[in-house]
Design a protein around this motif. Sequence first.
Motif, PDB file in Angstrom:
ATOM      1  N   PRO A  24       0.832  -1.202   0.000  1.00  0.00           N
ATOM      2  CA  PRO A  24       0.000   0.000   0.000  1.00  0.00           C
ATOM      3  C   PRO A  24       0.865   1.249   0.000  1.00  0.00           C
ATOM      4  CG  PRO A  24      -0.002  -1.057   2.156  1.00  0.00           C
ATOM      5  CD  PRO A  24       0.663  -2.010   1.220  1.00  0.00           C
ATOM      6  N   GLN A  25       0.489   2.232  -0.776  1.00  0.00           N
ATOM      7  CA  GLN A  25       1.256   3.463  -0.900  1.00  0.00           C
ATOM      8  C   GLN A  25       0.616   4.578  -0.081  1.00  0.00           C
ATOM      9  OE1 GLN A  25       4.275   3.560  -2.900  1.00  0.00           O
ATOM     10  NE2 GLN A  25       3.808   1.422  -2.465  1.00  0.00           N
ATOM     11  N   ALA A  26       1.459   5.377   0.552  1.00  0.00           N
ATOM     12  CA  ALA A  26       0.960   6.498   1.333  1.00  0.00           C
ATOM     13  C   ALA A  26       0.537   7.628   0.404  1.00  0.00           C
ATOM     14  CB  ALA A  26       2.040   6.983   2.292  1.00  0.00           C
ATOM     15  N   ALA A  27      -0.593   8.198   0.662  1.00  0.00           N
ATOM     16  CA  ALA A  27      -1.024   9.365  -0.103  1.00  0.00           C
ATOM     17  C   ALA A  27      -0.146  10.559   0.251  1.00  0.00           C
ATOM     18  CB  ALA A  27      -2.490   9.671   0.206  1.00  0.00           C
ATOM     19  N   ASP A  28       0.106  11.410  -0.751  1.00  0.00           N
ATOM     20  CA  ASP A  28       0.914  12.585  -0.497  1.00  0.00           C
ATOM     21  C   ASP A  28       0.151  13.551   0.404  1.00  0.00           C
ATOM     22  OD1 ASP A  28       2.919  11.624  -2.085  1.00  0.00           O
ATOM     23  OD2 ASP A  28       2.261  12.668  -3.885  1.00  0.00           O
ATOM     24  N   PRO A  29       0.709  13.895   1.562  1.00  0.00           N
ATOM     25  CA  PRO A  29       0.017  14.827   2.462  1.00  0.00           C
ATOM     26  C   PRO A  29       0.168  16.264   1.979  1.00  0.00           C
ATOM     27  CG  PRO A  29       2.125  14.206   3.383  1.00  0.00           C
ATOM     28  CD  PRO A  29       1.983  13.420   2.113  1.00  0.00           C
ATOM     29  N   ALA A  30      -0.633  17.118   2.518  1.00  0.00           N
ATOM     30  CA  ALA A  30      -0.573  18.536   2.155  1.00  0.00           C
ATOM     31  C   ALA A  30       0.361  19.271   3.107  1.00  0.00           C
ATOM     32  CB  ALA A  30      -1.966  19.144   2.217  1.00  0.00           C
ATOM     33  N   PHE A  31       1.216  20.092   2.540  1.00  0.00           N
ATOM     34  CA  PHE A  31       2.083  20.977   3.315  1.00  0.00           C
ATOM     35  C   PHE A  31       1.772  22.398   2.885  1.00  0.00           C
ATOM     36  CE2 PHE A  31       4.318  16.944   3.086  1.00  0.00           C
ATOM     37  CZ  PHE A  31       4.653  16.726   4.412  1.00  0.00           C
ATOM     38  N   THR A  32       1.531  23.255   3.857  1.00  0.00           N
ATOM     39  CA  THR A  32       1.090  24.605   3.536  1.00  0.00           C
ATOM     40  C   THR A  32       2.119  25.635   3.956  1.00  0.00           C
ATOM     41  OG1 THR A  32      -0.006  24.971   5.665  1.00  0.00           O
ATOM     42  CG2 THR A  32      -1.294  23.873   3.929  1.00  0.00           C
ATOM     43  N   PRO A  33       2.169  26.755   3.242  1.00  0.00           N
ATOM     44  CA  PRO A  33       3.046  27.847   3.670  1.00  0.00           C
ATOM     45  C   PRO A  33       2.733  28.314   5.086  1.00  0.00           C
ATOM     46  CG  PRO A  33       2.233  28.244   1.447  1.00  0.00           C
ATOM     47  CD  PRO A  33       1.480  27.060   1.975  1.00  0.00           C
ATOM     48  N   GLU A  34       1.438  28.334   5.426  1.00  0.00           N
ATOM     49  CA  GLU A  34       1.028  28.790   6.758  1.00  0.00           C
ATOM     50  C   GLU A  34       1.560  27.872   7.854  1.00  0.00           C
ATOM     51  OE1 GLU A  34      -1.436  30.326   3.597  1.00  0.00           O
ATOM     52  OE2 GLU A  34      -1.029  28.252   4.211  1.00  0.00           O
ATOM     53  N   GLY A  35       1.599  26.547   7.563  1.00  0.00           N
ATOM     54  CA  GLY A  35       2.102  25.610   8.558  1.00  0.00           C
ATOM     55  C   GLY A  35       3.551  25.851   8.904  1.00  0.00           C
ATOM     56  N   ILE A  36       4.382  26.086   7.882  1.00  0.00           N
ATOM     57  CA  ILE A  36       5.796  26.382   8.107  1.00  0.00           C
ATOM     58  C   ILE A  36       5.956  27.731   8.790  1.00  0.00           C
ATOM     59  CG2 ILE A  36       8.006  26.800   6.984  1.00  0.00           C
ATOM     60  CD1 ILE A  36       7.235  23.890   6.879  1.00  0.00           C
ATOM     61  N   ARG A  37       5.240  28.723   8.301  1.00  0.00           N
ATOM     62  CA  ARG A  37       5.396  30.084   8.824  1.00  0.00           C
ATOM     63  C   ARG A  37       5.031  30.166  10.296  1.00  0.00           C
ATOM     64  NH1 ARG A  37       2.375  33.985   5.254  1.00  0.00           N
ATOM     65  NH2 ARG A  37       0.544  33.072   6.265  1.00  0.00           N
ATOM     66  N   SER A  38       3.978  29.488  10.721  1.00  0.00           N
ATOM     67  CA  SER A  38       3.542  29.599  12.113  1.00  0.00           C
ATOM     68  C   SER A  38       4.601  29.065  13.071  1.00  0.00           C
ATOM     69  CB  SER A  38       2.216  28.855  12.314  1.00  0.00           C
ATOM     70  OG  SER A  38       2.376  27.457  12.110  1.00  0.00           O
ATOM     71  N   ILE A  39       5.282  27.995  12.682  1.00  0.00           N
ATOM     72  CA  ILE A  39       6.328  27.418  13.539  1.00  0.00           C
ATOM     73  C   ILE A  39       7.541  28.340  13.589  1.00  0.00           C
ATOM     74  CG2 ILE A  39       7.864  25.460  13.900  1.00  0.00           C
ATOM     75  CD1 ILE A  39       5.742  23.745  12.414  1.00  0.00           C
ATOM     76  N   VAL A  40       7.962  28.810  12.425  1.00  0.00           N
ATOM     77  CA  VAL A  40       9.121  29.704  12.375  1.00  0.00           C
ATOM     78  C   VAL A  40       8.833  30.985  13.152  1.00  0.00           C
ATOM     79  CG1 VAL A  40      10.612  31.063  10.859  1.00  0.00           C
ATOM     80  CG2 VAL A  40       9.939  28.746  10.183  1.00  0.00           C
ATOM     81  N   ARG A  41       7.609  31.495  13.041  1.00  0.00           N
ATOM     82  CA  ARG A  41       7.251  32.719  13.746  1.00  0.00           C
ATOM     83  C   ARG A  41       7.405  32.547  15.253  1.00  0.00           C
ATOM     84  NH1 ARG A  41       4.697  37.117  12.187  1.00  0.00           N
ATOM     85  NH2 ARG A  41       3.908  36.150  10.280  1.00  0.00           N
ATOM     86  N   PHE A  42       6.937  31.417  15.788  1.00  0.00           N
ATOM     87  CA  PHE A  42       7.042  31.207  17.234  1.00  0.00           C
ATOM     88  C   PHE A  42       8.505  31.061  17.653  1.00  0.00           C
ATOM     89  CE2 PHE A  42       7.464  28.645  21.021  1.00  0.00           C
ATOM     90  CZ  PHE A  42       6.563  29.248  21.891  1.00  0.00           C
ATOM     91  N   LEU A  43       9.248  30.200  16.952  1.00  0.00           N
ATOM     92  CA  LEU A  43      10.607  29.901  17.380  1.00  0.00           C
ATOM     93  C   LEU A  43      11.553  31.087  17.223  1.00  0.00           C
ATOM     94  CD1 LEU A  43      11.025  26.266  16.008  1.00  0.00           C
ATOM     95  CD2 LEU A  43      10.687  26.966  18.390  1.00  0.00           C
ATOM     96  N   SER A  44      11.235  32.005  16.309  1.00  0.00           N
ATOM     97  CA  SER A  44      12.113  33.161  16.103  1.00  0.00           C
ATOM     98  C   SER A  44      11.585  34.425  16.769  1.00  0.00           C
ATOM     99  CB  SER A  44      12.320  33.405  14.608  1.00  0.00           C
ATOM    100  OG  SER A  44      11.093  33.701  13.960  1.00  0.00           O
ATOM    101  N   ASP A  45      10.628  34.279  17.657  1.00  0.00           N
ATOM    102  CA  ASP A  45      10.104  35.436  18.370  1.00  0.00           C
ATOM    103  C   ASP A  45      11.165  36.002  19.317  1.00  0.00           C
ATOM    104  OD1 ASP A  45       8.511  36.817  20.708  1.00  0.00           O
ATOM    105  OD2 ASP A  45       7.071  36.604  19.068  1.00  0.00           O
ATOM    106  N   ASP A  46      11.145  37.324  19.495  1.00  0.00           N
ATOM    107  CA  ASP A  46      12.110  37.966  20.397  1.00  0.00           C
ATOM    108  C   ASP A  46      12.049  37.416  21.813  1.00  0.00           C
ATOM    109  OD1 ASP A  46      13.121  39.566  18.420  1.00  0.00           O
ATOM    110  OD2 ASP A  46      12.240  41.432  19.163  1.00  0.00           O
TER     111      ASP A  46
END
Length: 552
Positions: A24-46
């Motif tokens: 059985p093959q895994a379906a390609d999941p969705a990756f969104t710009p918002e998902g990446i941005r939200s994590i980077v925003r938190f980790l790079s907060d002052d």
Amino acid sequence: MKLRSVLAAALPLAILASPLSAQPQAADPAFTPEGIRSIVRFLSDDLLEGRDTGSRGHEIAARYVASRFEEFGLKPAGDNGTWYQRITLQQTDRTDTPGTLTVTGPAGRKDWTHGSDVLIGLSASESHLDISAPLVFVGYGIEDRKLGINDYAGLDVRGKIVVALRGYPKGLPSEEGAHVSAAKRQAAQAHGAIGMVSVGTLLSMKTRPWAQMVHFADEPDFTWVSPEGQPFDDAPAIRASASLNDPVAEAVFAGAPRTLAVIRAEADKEGGRPKGFALKSSIRIRNESTTRRVTSPNVVAMLRGSDPKLADEYVVLSAHLDHIGISPAKPGDTADTDRINNGALDNAAGIATMLEVARAAAASPVKPRRSIIFLASTGEEKGLIGADYYARHPSVPIRSIVGNVDLDMPLLLYPFTDVTAFGADHSSLGPIVAGAVAPMGISLSPDPMPQESIFVRSDHYMFVKQGVPAVFLATGFANGGEKAWGAFLGGNYHHPGDDMNQKIDWNAGARFAEANYRIMRAMADADTQPLWYAKDFFGDTFAPTSPRAPRR
């Protein structure tokens, strides 16, 4: 062998290493710009103050990553059933009294202080260092049987301080050269030396000018501390080290049978390897330092594999969570001067990629066949410390870890069309990576910056040294990448400008996450684990008895 020919020759192996079509093959999941941005925003907060190793900001970041792992339904793989592998570190700092280096020889006696034309290394074990010894020039100071190099042949360096050229001979493959260059202290120790000082070649001085070296000269030194309380040192008999600028180097070579200019000219030729000889000068190195212990965690999670026959094999996806904290105030700074090194791209972006891959893998209706370990390491900026500690004290037996992909500073500033997998031509990970990203229209490119020795400067190298096939994946130089990399490395890299005010291409972030998900699935779902190539330098050095893949 050129990377392109290696990949072409290894294509049949890549096909054999792919999942069986009946599975059985895994379906390609969705990756969104918002998902990446939200994590980077938190980790790079002052408020996280640059996530420096051992800091409150890094601890907050570690708890955030652990909470996301828990949210995804992963299992903790740190110490004692927790998410954290707590590491004790020894921090060594300079005192207000600058170290001194004295050269005595045919040119007389002269003193230099640290930070001028000498940079004196810190000792983890001697807080009151005072060492004197005659000098022996040892060429590049490299010894490696597999490469047929022994710069110590015919030299007696017992009880001496060796003088070595920085870097490695022109013509050596860049990754092998970077490795043997990083192992010079161990080579000197093996021959009985008690200290090592380095002088620049024409190439090394162009690649890393003296002013750039001085800029980082006063940073503290870190190493991990063993469970028995001993600070780790890979060459404890090398009691003192220093880097020399030209005025000091000229004093060291005064009266020598060959001048430094002649030696540098020889070293600048393809294959040039200046031979060593005893010098007529001696050096005294004095330095005062203080030490303290701090702790900082790796964050480790596991997704158990779905195939009973393969679940006890592990793929590690790693990214470093730490950055460099707050820069000291400089003359002219005001209360409003931004001194927080937020590390948005270095390496909140890598952590965001890893977390998004973990989310997608855990949510997939078809779970990976092999188990996946997700490692958010600490202390990368201090010398790959967290990854080194984990690779030596892993959650599972090291021989059950079949491959590692490290994510460090993906440059999400342009729509990348290629990636560089540093280390790709040493194992079947090369064709695995190439095959996994090809459906996305992404190509695999060779190392575009061999002079920077990138191979030994990111966390995957510590897995390589424990015998694990590993690559460091970065966005490539195509489609505007070369210009973007040049501007970033000359500007916002390790600077407060690496923050959310950059023109980050969040679509590129989603694309990079998808690429790494595909790579992870290819590694985890293949019938055959990643294998070192036959007669490969790193495989033969660090995993001599492991199975091999043919290099055709």
